[in-house]
Design a protein around this motif. Structure first.
Motif, PDB file in Angstrom:
ATOM      1  N   VAL A 207       1.962 -16.437   4.119  1.00 45.41           N
ATOM      2  CA  VAL A 207       3.491 -16.759   4.015  1.00 45.41           C
ATOM      3  C   VAL A 207       3.980 -16.689   2.500  1.00 45.41           C
ATOM      4  O   VAL A 207       5.008 -16.133   2.121  1.00 45.41           O
ATOM      5  CB  VAL A 207       3.784 -18.130   4.656  1.00 45.41           C
ATOM      6  CG1 VAL A 207       5.079 -18.462   4.558  1.00 45.41           C
ATOM      7  CG2 VAL A 207       3.560 -18.011   6.252  1.00 45.41           C
ATOM      8  N   LEU A 208       3.103 -17.580   1.762  1.00 41.25           N
ATOM      9  CA  LEU A 208       3.440 -17.719   0.344  1.00 41.25           C
ATOM     10  C   LEU A 208       3.512 -16.406  -0.358  1.00 41.25           C
ATOM     11  O   LEU A 208       4.252 -16.033  -1.142  1.00 41.25           O
ATOM     12  CB  LEU A 208       2.476 -18.477  -0.281  1.00 41.25           C
ATOM     13  CG  LEU A 208       2.629 -18.702  -1.801  1.00 41.25           C
ATOM     14  CD1 LEU A 208       3.510 -19.799  -1.868  1.00 41.25           C
ATOM     15  CD2 LEU A 208       1.198 -19.246  -2.224  1.00 41.25           C
ATOM     16  N   SER A 209       2.022 -15.387  -0.136  1.00 43.36           N
ATOM     17  CA  SER A 209       2.152 -14.147  -0.584  1.00 43.36           C
ATOM     18  C   SER A 209       3.257 -13.264  -0.286  1.00 43.36           C
ATOM     19  O   SER A 209       3.823 -12.602  -1.079  1.00 43.36           O
ATOM     20  CB  SER A 209       0.787 -13.635  -0.437  1.00 43.36           C
ATOM     21  OG  SER A 209      -0.225 -14.260  -0.610  1.00 43.36           O
ATOM     22  N   LEU A 210       3.586 -13.160   1.028  1.00 43.83           N
ATOM     23  CA  LEU A 210       4.698 -12.392   1.425  1.00 43.83           C
ATOM     24  C   LEU A 210       6.222 -12.775   0.938  1.00 43.83           C
ATOM     25  O   LEU A 210       6.974 -11.903   0.731  1.00 43.83           O
ATOM     26  CB  LEU A 210       4.811 -12.435   3.091  1.00 43.83           C
ATOM     27  CG  LEU A 210       5.962 -11.511   3.505  1.00 43.83           C
ATOM     28  CD1 LEU A 210       5.617 -10.057   3.091  1.00 43.83           C
ATOM     29  CD2 LEU A 210       5.866 -11.693   5.190  1.00 43.83           C
ATOM     30  N   MET A 211       6.310 -13.967   0.857  1.00 42.61           N
ATOM     31  CA  MET A 211       7.650 -14.357   0.632  1.00 42.61           C
ATOM     32  C   MET A 211       8.096 -14.761  -0.858  1.00 42.61           C
ATOM     33  O   MET A 211       9.210 -14.979  -1.248  1.00 42.61           O
ATOM     34  CB  MET A 211       8.141 -15.777   1.641  1.00 42.61           C
ATOM     35  CG  MET A 211       8.168 -15.265   3.020  1.00 42.61           C
ATOM     36  SD  MET A 211       8.989 -16.658   3.928  1.00 42.61           S
ATOM     37  CE  MET A 211       8.346 -16.140   5.657  1.00 42.61           C
ATOM     38  N   ILE A 212       7.152 -14.985  -1.779  1.00 43.38           N
ATOM     39  CA  ILE A 212       7.419 -15.007  -3.123  1.00 43.38           C
ATOM     40  C   ILE A 212       6.630 -14.140  -4.009  1.00 43.38           C
ATOM     41  O   ILE A 212       6.941 -13.915  -5.040  1.00 43.38           O
ATOM     42  CB  ILE A 212       7.245 -16.649  -3.718  1.00 43.38           C
ATOM     43  CG1 ILE A 212       5.637 -16.594  -3.643  1.00 43.38           C
ATOM     44  CG2 ILE A 212       7.959 -17.474  -3.071  1.00 43.38           C
ATOM     45  CD1 ILE A 212       5.346 -18.275  -4.390  1.00 43.38           C
ATOM     46  N   THR A 326      -4.450  -4.454   2.949  1.00 40.79           N
ATOM     47  CA  THR A 326      -5.093  -5.441   2.167  1.00 40.79           C
ATOM     48  C   THR A 326      -4.132  -6.575   1.805  1.00 40.79           C
ATOM     49  O   THR A 326      -3.046  -6.314   1.759  1.00 40.79           O
ATOM     50  CB  THR A 326      -5.521  -4.735   0.905  1.00 40.79           C
ATOM     51  OG1 THR A 326      -4.413  -4.438   0.264  1.00 40.79           O
ATOM     52  CG2 THR A 326      -6.623  -3.527   1.132  1.00 40.79           C
ATOM     53  N   PRO A 327      -4.532  -7.702   1.394  1.00 43.15           N
ATOM     54  CA  PRO A 327      -3.835  -8.734   0.995  1.00 43.15           C
ATOM     55  C   PRO A 327      -2.743  -8.489   0.028  1.00 43.15           C
ATOM     56  O   PRO A 327      -1.514  -8.986  -0.119  1.00 43.15           O
ATOM     57  CB  PRO A 327      -4.752  -9.930   0.441  1.00 43.15           C
ATOM     58  CG  PRO A 327      -6.002  -9.740   1.311  1.00 43.15           C
ATOM     59  CD  PRO A 327      -5.920  -8.096   1.414  1.00 43.15           C
ATOM     60  N   ARG A 328      -3.160  -7.568  -0.972  1.00 46.16           N
ATOM     61  CA  ARG A 328      -2.044  -7.343  -2.149  1.00 46.16           C
ATOM     62  C   ARG A 328      -1.015  -6.564  -1.774  1.00 46.16           C
ATOM     63  O   ARG A 328       0.055  -6.537  -2.568  1.00 46.16           O
ATOM     64  CB  ARG A 328      -3.188  -6.486  -3.275  1.00 46.16           C
ATOM     65  CG  ARG A 328      -3.358  -5.146  -2.982  1.00 46.16           C
ATOM     66  CD  ARG A 328      -4.149  -4.387  -4.116  1.00 46.16           C
ATOM     67  NE  ARG A 328      -4.602  -3.213  -3.809  1.00 46.16           N
ATOM     68  CZ  ARG A 328      -3.975  -1.960  -3.962  1.00 46.16           C
ATOM     69  NH1 ARG A 328      -2.713  -1.850  -4.238  1.00 46.16           N
ATOM     70  NH2 ARG A 328      -4.706  -0.914  -3.546  1.00 46.16           N
ATOM     71  N   GLU A 329      -1.053  -6.025  -0.408  1.00 43.56           N
ATOM     72  CA  GLU A 329       0.017  -5.470   0.134  1.00 43.56           C
ATOM     73  C   GLU A 329       1.068  -6.007   0.410  1.00 43.56           C
ATOM     74  O   GLU A 329       2.368  -5.691   0.651  1.00 43.56           O
ATOM     75  CB  GLU A 329      -0.268  -4.251   0.929  1.00 43.56           C
ATOM     76  CG  GLU A 329      -1.019  -2.891   0.223  1.00 43.56           C
ATOM     77  CD  GLU A 329      -1.670  -2.196   1.090  1.00 43.56           C
ATOM     78  OE1 GLU A 329      -2.067  -0.846   0.735  1.00 43.56           O
ATOM     79  OE2 GLU A 329      -2.180  -2.590   2.000  1.00 43.56           O
ATOM     80  N   LEU A 330       0.904  -7.423   0.572  1.00 41.34           N
ATOM     81  CA  LEU A 330       1.707  -8.455   1.133  1.00 41.34           C
ATOM     82  C   LEU A 330       2.760  -8.515  -0.317  1.00 41.34           C
ATOM     83  O   LEU A 330       4.059  -8.813  -0.060  1.00 41.34           O
ATOM     84  CB  LEU A 330       1.204 -10.007   1.231  1.00 41.34           C
ATOM     85  CG  LEU A 330       0.318  -9.741   2.288  1.00 41.34           C
ATOM     86  CD1 LEU A 330      -0.409 -11.204   2.450  1.00 41.34           C
ATOM     87  CD2 LEU A 330       1.342  -9.819   3.728  1.00 41.34           C
ATOM     88  N   ARG A 331       2.299  -8.478  -1.438  1.00 45.03           N
ATOM     89  CA  ARG A 331       3.438  -8.314  -2.851  1.00 45.03           C
ATOM     90  C   ARG A 331       4.037  -7.170  -2.621  1.00 45.03           C
ATOM     91  O   ARG A 331       5.278  -7.119  -2.924  1.00 45.03           O
ATOM     92  CB  ARG A 331       2.267  -8.589  -3.776  1.00 45.03           C
ATOM     93  CG  ARG A 331       2.910  -8.403  -5.420  1.00 45.03           C
ATOM     94  CD  ARG A 331       1.967  -8.681  -6.275  1.00 45.03           C
ATOM     95  NE  ARG A 331       2.201  -8.339  -7.700  1.00 45.03           N
ATOM     96  CZ  ARG A 331       2.961  -9.033  -8.505  1.00 45.03           C
ATOM     97  NH1 ARG A 331       3.279 -10.232  -8.412  1.00 45.03           N
ATOM     98  NH2 ARG A 331       3.055  -8.565  -9.813  1.00 45.03           N
ATOM     99  N   HIS A 332       3.547  -5.981  -2.398  1.00 42.80           N
ATOM    100  CA  HIS A 332       4.284  -4.734  -2.369  1.00 42.80           C
ATOM    101  C   HIS A 332       5.450  -4.969  -1.233  1.00 42.80           C
ATOM    102  O   HIS A 332       6.586  -4.590  -1.406  1.00 42.80           O
ATOM    103  CB  HIS A 332       3.290  -3.611  -1.885  1.00 42.80           C
ATOM    104  CG  HIS A 332       2.635  -3.155  -2.942  1.00 42.80           C
ATOM    105  ND1 HIS A 332       2.835  -2.051  -3.892  1.00 42.80           N
ATOM    106  CD2 HIS A 332       1.508  -3.457  -3.857  1.00 42.80           C
ATOM    107  CE1 HIS A 332       2.049  -1.769  -4.711  1.00 42.80           C
ATOM    108  NE2 HIS A 332       1.184  -2.560  -4.780  1.00 42.80           N
ATOM    109  N   SER A 333       4.966  -5.445  -0.069  1.00 36.78           N
ATOM    110  CA  SER A 333       6.223  -5.682   0.922  1.00 36.78           C
ATOM    111  C   SER A 333       7.201  -6.770   0.298  1.00 36.78           C
ATOM    112  O   SER A 333       8.480  -6.349   0.679  1.00 36.78           O
ATOM    113  CB  SER A 333       5.056  -6.442   1.990  1.00 36.78           C
ATOM    114  OG  SER A 333       4.189  -5.752   2.540  1.00 36.78           O
ATOM    115  N   PHE A 334       6.836  -7.863  -0.424  1.00 41.63           N
ATOM    116  CA  PHE A 334       7.777  -8.583  -1.043  1.00 41.63           C
ATOM    117  C   PHE A 334       8.937  -7.815  -1.986  1.00 41.63           C
ATOM    118  O   PHE A 334      10.185  -8.015  -1.503  1.00 41.63           O
ATOM    119  CB  PHE A 334       6.908  -9.689  -1.746  1.00 41.63           C
ATOM    120  CG  PHE A 334       8.181 -10.676  -2.681  1.00 41.63           C
ATOM    121  CD1 PHE A 334       8.856 -11.480  -2.170  1.00 41.63           C
ATOM    122  CD2 PHE A 334       8.589  -9.975  -4.056  1.00 41.63           C
ATOM    123  CE1 PHE A 334       9.881 -12.407  -2.931  1.00 41.63           C
ATOM    124  CE2 PHE A 334       9.314 -10.933  -4.805  1.00 41.63           C
ATOM    125  CZ  PHE A 334      10.220 -11.946  -4.153  1.00 41.63           C
TER     126      PHE A 334
END
Length: 384
Positions: A207-212, A326-334
């Motif tokens: 949630v944190l990685s995706l939303m901020i 991968t988890p870093r793609e949550l940042r790309h998604s943000f």
């Protein structure tokens, strides 16, 4: 009275080149050169041998050059020896992740393919041909990292007077094959991932990685004193992204240090996560390590990046969205979701901690869309 045979001529010495003559006993040419005196006062006059005068003169020339520069190129010192010395002594103070990456690249690619070569005999053409042979199997980024490891290893040997020059510095890294591009979740996919993560230990992390839009290295280093879920006055809930898991504990760049407002879903997830962590503390008892980490193991220690990736893959599989993520793609998604909603490029760059919009455009080009507004409220609207 018979004439005397002329005495054999002494070998002629050439200034700075030594002497070269035929050695009957060994059946080859022999060369000697005077290189001054040892600390004990004994004359240094090494001998070399070869099948031709030219070969011997080249060896004498190399000895003279070594004496002049102070470099002592051992005939038995290989590229593998050079790399091994670098891995053991040349990475002091570096992050463990950096050390591990260098060791993997060296053991997988450099040592098996260049390791047996004598370092003093390694040429720029050898390195060039080797890198070209890897270009078809490795992505450009990996190829550059591989080249950098070899270059730094030889540089380390140079500083130890093991070799005169660094031939890896004379070579340009070729373009490798195209790597797997980073992807961004669509809004529908993001909701599916959040639903699959609910109830898992990684839910608040996702949630944190995706939303901020924090980096994975920033999320894993986050401490509770930097999380403000109920600040006084009119200050909104926020998080101070001031640390990372890098060796010095600092963020990637100065601009990466930022304070971000937290959307309501993130606040709720972190509160639940804090309560669950308190249960972990009670169960662990004396085994608990109070590192004040927001995201920790069941005994309070730092999460390992590989474990986070493995847990995230399980969530993705459960979500049913398909593909490899991968988890870093949550940042790309943000970045993608903010851009789709009309947030300006300048605001996105500030939110993700980029030093300029140029970095945002270069790294996240595919995720960006025409833009207009900014703020944590965007994510609240999307995931309420």
């Amino acid at each position: 009275m018979g004439s005397k045979e002329p005495a054999p001529k002494k070998p002629r010495a050439h200034a700075g080149q030594g002497t070269v003559y035929w050695d009957e006993q060994k059946g080859c040419y022999r060369g000697e050169i005077s290189l001054g005196f040892t600390p004990a006062g004994k004359r240094r006059r090494p001998k070399v041998y070869g099948r031709t005068k030219t070969e011997v003169r080249e060896k004498l020339k190399a000895l003279a050059q070594e004496a002049k520069t102070g470099v002592k190129s051992s005939a038995s010192y290989t590229v593998a020896d050079c790399v091994d010395d670098f891995l053991k002594r040349g990475l002091k103070g570096r992050a463990q992740g950096t050390v591990d990456k260098c060791r993997i690249l060296a053991n997988k690619h450099i040592v098996p393919e260049l390791g047996k070569a004598k370092l003093k005999d390694l040429t720029a053409d050898d390195v060039d041909d080797w890198l070209d042979s890897k270009a078809g199997e490795l992505a450009t980024r990996t190829l550059r990292e591989l080249h950098a490891v070899l270059r730094r290893a030889i540089q380390f040997a140079q500083r130890r007077d093991k070799v005169l020059r660094n031939v890896a510095e004379l070579v340009t890294t070729p373009e490798g094959k195209e790597g797997r591009p980073s992807k961004a979740l669509t809004l529908s996919q993001a909701r599916d991932v959040l639903a699959a993560a609910k109830g898992t230990r990684l839910f608040a992390y996702v949630v944190l990685s995706l939303m901020i839009g924090v980096r994975t290295e920033e999320a894993r280093a986050l401490r509770w004193e930097h999380v403000h879920l109920a600040p006084p006055g009119d200050i909104p809930p926020h998080v101070e992204v001031w640390r990372s898991v890098r060796e010095d504990g600092d963020t990637k760049t100065k601009k990466s240090r930022r304070t971000l407002a937290l959307p309501v879903p993130v606040v709720d997830a972190l509160r639940a996560h804090q309560a669950a962590q308190e249960d972990d503390r009670k169960v662990a008892g004396k085994a608990w390590q109070d590192n004040r980490l927001v995201f920790a193991t069941t005994v309070g220690t730092e999460l390992d990046a590989a474990n986070v990736r493995r847990a995230f893959r399980a969530i993705v599989k459960e979500s049913g969205i398909g593909g490899s993520w991968t988890p870093r793609e949550l940042r790309h998604s943000f970045v993608s979701l903010m851009s789709e909603k009309g947030v300006p490029l300048e605001a996105i760059a500030r939110l993700v901690g980029h030093s300029s919009t140029a970095t945002t455009e270069t790294v996240y080009r595919k995720e960006l869309r025409p833009v207009i507004t900014e703020g944590a409220e965007v994510m609240e609207d999307l995931f309420r």
